[in-house]
Design a protein around this motif. Structure first.
Motif, mmCIF file in Angstrom:
data_model
loop_
_atom_site.group_PDB
_atom_site.id
_atom_site.type_symbol
_atom_site.label_atom_id
_atom_site.label_comp_id
_atom_site.label_asym_id
_atom_site.label_seq_id
_atom_site.Cartn_x
_atom_site.Cartn_y
_atom_site.Cartn_z
ATOM 1 N N VAL A 200 99.410 35.348 64.983
ATOM 2 C CA VAL A 200 100.343 34.288 64.562
ATOM 3 C C VAL A 200 101.395 34.084 65.653
ATOM 4 O O VAL A 200 101.681 32.946 66.069
ATOM 5 N N GLU A 201 101.956 35.181 66.173
ATOM 6 C CA GLU A 201 102.979 35.073 67.227
ATOM 7 C C GLU A 201 102.396 34.412 68.480
ATOM 8 O O GLU A 201 103.045 33.583 69.124
ATOM 9 N N PHE A 202 101.177 34.759 68.819
ATOM 10 C CA PHE A 202 100.497 34.163 69.979
ATOM 11 C C PHE A 202 100.374 32.648 69.779
ATOM 12 O O PHE A 202 100.638 31.855 70.703
ATOM 13 N N CYS A 203 100.016 32.244 68.576
ATOM 14 C CA CYS A 203 99.848 30.812 68.299
ATOM 15 C C CYS A 203 101.192 30.089 68.296
ATOM 16 O O CYS A 203 101.299 28.951 68.766
ATOM 17 N N ALA B 100 103.724 30.975 70.143
ATOM 18 C CA ALA B 100 104.127 30.904 71.554
ATOM 19 C C ALA B 100 103.414 29.762 72.289
ATOM 20 O O ALA B 100 103.974 29.173 73.210
ATOM 21 N N HIS B 101 102.189 29.453 71.883
ATOM 22 C CA HIS B 101 101.403 28.449 72.622
ATOM 23 C C HIS B 101 101.187 27.157 71.862
ATOM 24 O O HIS B 101 100.479 26.269 72.335
ATOM 25 N N ASP B 102 101.754 27.061 70.652
ATOM 26 C CA ASP B 102 101.572 25.867 69.853
ATOM 27 C C ASP B 102 100.107 25.640 69.456
ATOM 28 O O ASP B 102 99.611 24.509 69.457
ATOM 29 N N PHE B 103 99.415 26.708 69.160
ATOM 30 C CA PHE B 103 98.039 26.600 68.676
ATOM 31 C C PHE B 103 98.047 26.681 67.150
ATOM 32 O O PHE B 103 98.935 27.301 66.563
ATOM 33 N N THR B 104 97.041 26.090 66.544
ATOM 34 C CA THR B 104 96.820 26.266 65.103
ATOM 35 C C THR B 104 95.952 27.508 64.923
ATOM 36 O O THR B 104 95.048 27.744 65.718
ATOM 37 N N LEU B 105 96.222 28.270 63.875
ATOM 38 C CA LEU B 105 95.406 29.470 63.624
ATOM 39 C C LEU B 105 94.592 29.282 62.356
ATOM 40 O O LEU B 105 95.125 28.841 61.338
ATOM 41 N N ARG B 106 93.308 29.587 62.439
ATOM 42 C CA ARG B 106 92.467 29.555 61.234
ATOM 43 C C ARG B 106 91.868 30.935 61.020
ATOM 44 O O ARG B 106 91.170 31.461 61.888
ATOM 45 N N LEU B 107 92.195 31.520 59.898
ATOM 46 C CA LEU B 107 91.672 32.843 59.545
ATOM 47 C C LEU B 107 90.428 32.631 58.691
ATOM 48 O O LEU B 107 90.422 31.803 57.781
ATOM 49 N N ILE B 108 89.374 33.380 58.996
ATOM 50 C CA ILE B 108 88.073 33.143 58.354
ATOM 51 C C ILE B 108 87.568 34.424 57.699
ATOM 52 O O ILE B 108 87.626 35.504 58.310
ATOM 53 N N GLU B 109 87.072 34.292 56.481
ATOM 54 C CA GLU B 109 86.438 35.444 55.812
ATOM 55 C C GLU B 109 85.034 35.658 56.371
ATOM 56 O O GLU B 109 84.301 34.697 56.635
ATOM 57 N N THR B 110 84.654 36.919 56.516
ATOM 58 C CA THR B 110 83.322 37.265 57.019
ATOM 59 C C THR B 110 82.262 36.839 56.001
ATOM 60 O O THR B 110 82.370 37.160 54.821
ATOM 61 N N MET B 111 81.248 36.124 56.490
ATOM 62 C CA MET B 111 80.202 35.633 55.585
ATOM 63 C C MET B 111 78.903 36.421 55.775
ATOM 64 O O MET B 111 78.565 36.801 56.894
ATOM 65 N N PRO B 112 78.144 36.621 54.693
ATOM 66 C CA PRO B 112 76.888 37.388 54.765
ATOM 67 C C PRO B 112 75.737 36.532 55.292
ATOM 68 O O PRO B 112 74.778 36.251 54.590
ATOM 69 N N ILE B 113 75.860 36.120 56.558
ATOM 70 C CA ILE B 113 74.831 35.253 57.144
ATOM 71 C C ILE B 113 74.006 36.084 58.119
ATOM 72 O O ILE B 113 74.540 36.633 59.079
ATOM 73 N N GLY B 114 72.711 36.172 57.873
ATOM 74 C CA GLY B 114 71.848 37.010 58.707
ATOM 75 C C GLY B 114 72.156 38.484 58.460
ATOM 76 O O GLY B 114 73.142 38.835 57.791
ATOM 77 N N ASP B 115 71.323 39.360 59.019
ATOM 78 C CA ASP B 115 71.553 40.801 58.820
ATOM 79 C C ASP B 115 72.885 41.232 59.410
ATOM 80 O O ASP B 115 73.572 42.104 58.871
ATOM 81 N N THR B 116 73.245 40.613 60.535
ATOM 82 C CA THR B 116 74.504 40.973 61.197
ATOM 83 C C THR B 116 75.695 40.672 60.295
ATOM 84 O O THR B 116 76.580 41.512 60.121
#
Ligand code: SAM
Length: 327
Positions: free
Chosen positions: A176-179, A181-197
């Motif tokens: 958040v602090e990095f964003c 400082a640089h005026d970036f938008t931050l999107r936090l994403i939940e891990t999805m069960p896609i593929g074995d990985t």
């Protein structure tokens, strides 16, 4: 003439994610297996002309926005040339790019000039050693790409961070602090069960509702709005222009507002990230389909869109990897 595309559940589909390759120069452990070899072959890839035809058909029946993605889109040769062909399509209002930014420093200027205005950059850690463990890549290259994109004038620049418990959840405030400082938008994403990985990584799943509460203890969060109509729910950090989006496919799915489909590099249209419903465009294109029939095929394909994914109820369901579908 736009007549609009509506699926059987009354949702307007106006957004295509276009994967220009299933290959990637990183190996994020939750996405692609380190020893993965089953990439599609060049003869299976839609050519730039084929991509332009399909996207043009989508645009002529109502699609307004296209995001170029992958795999890693910058590994596809001559991407800026494709971008300028797509940007020139009448009726396409918004052309954007999702990238890991490893090669962005080199291509940012050409892509911007080609007509890409907005970019999303994946960044799961600001610590070089941890970044390497997650992705097998080099953080300094990604940060170099990001700074060049900022200098060139992409706006907004959105950072996508897949939040994983015990892996990088202690870095959310730093991000958040990095964003800020640089005026970036931050999107936090939940891990999805896609593929074995993705399924293996689900042991690190973290419900983002709890993260919002945690951030509210450190920052003053205001209700945020972000143009673009995506699935993220946004808050704004008071005293800054920075928005934080929460993409919560697991804890609070957003299928009822889903407005998108995904075209893979081999011409397969996936109607949902979490289901196998699909439609094949490549055989039609290579059999010389007319423009009118191609538009009819697009309309038909949209009728196959399922109501929702079942990541929670049926996490074993999606066998293909994210890089194949187009993230
Ligand atoms: N290479 C480009 C990039 O890095 O943005 C585009 C493709 S990448 C597959 C798109 C996004 O999907 C990335 O932000 C990545 O972190 C995310 N992703 C991949 N596997 C995921 C998973 N199992 N759960 C959540 N996000 C995932």
């Amino acid at each position: 003439m736009h007549t609009g595309l509506t699926d059987p559940f009354g949702r307007g589909v106006e957004y295509v994610r276009l994967s220009v390759t299933d290959r990637c120069d990183l190996r994020c452990f939750y996405c692609l297996p380190g020893d993965y070899r089953e990439f599609s072959e060049p003869e299976e890839w839609l050519t730039f002309s084929e991509i332009e035809r399909v996207i043009s058909a989508f645009v002529s029946v109502g699609v307004r926005r296209v995001r170029i993605t992958g795999g890693e889109p910058l590994v596809r040769k001559n991407l800026p040339a494709l971008a300028s062909r797509l940007a020139a399509l009448p009726g396409l209002d918004d052309l954007s790019l999702s990238t890991n930014a490893v090669a962005l420093a080199r291509y940012a200027a050409a892509l911007h000039q080609a007509g890409i205005g907005r970019i999303n950059v994946s960044l799961d850690s600001l610590q070089a050693e941890r970044f390497r463990e997650i992705t097998r890549g080099r953080l300094d290259k990604v940060l170099g790409g990001l700074m060049e994109a900022k200098r060139i004038g992409f706006a907004p620049i959105k950072i996508n961070m897949v939040v994983m418990q015990g892996i990088n959840d202690d870095e959310i405030e730093d991000m958040v602090e990095f964003c800020i400082a640089h005026d970036f938008t931050l999107r936090l994403i939940e891990t999805m069960p896609i593929g074995d990985t993705g399924r293996n990584a689900s042991s690190h799943y973290l419900d983002l509702q709890t993260v919002k509460e945690r951030l509210a203890r450190r920052f003053t969060l205001l209700p945020g709005v972000m143009p673009g109509g995506g699935p993220a729910r946004y808050v704004q950090i008071a005293g800054s222009n920075v928005n934080i989006g929460f993409i919560t496919p697991i804890s609070q799915h957003f299928c009822e507002t889903c407005n998108r489909v995904r075209l893979a590099v081999d011409g397969t249209l996936y109607l949902c990230l979490g289901q196998e419903h699909k439609f094949e465009f490549r055989p039609l294109l290579r059999a010389g389909i007319s423009d009118a029939d191609l538009q009819a095929a697009v309309r038909h394909a949209i009728t196959l869109k399922p109501e929702r994914h079942e990541f929670r109820e049926n996490p074993g369901q999606v066998v293909r990897f994210m890089a194949r579908t187009g993230g």
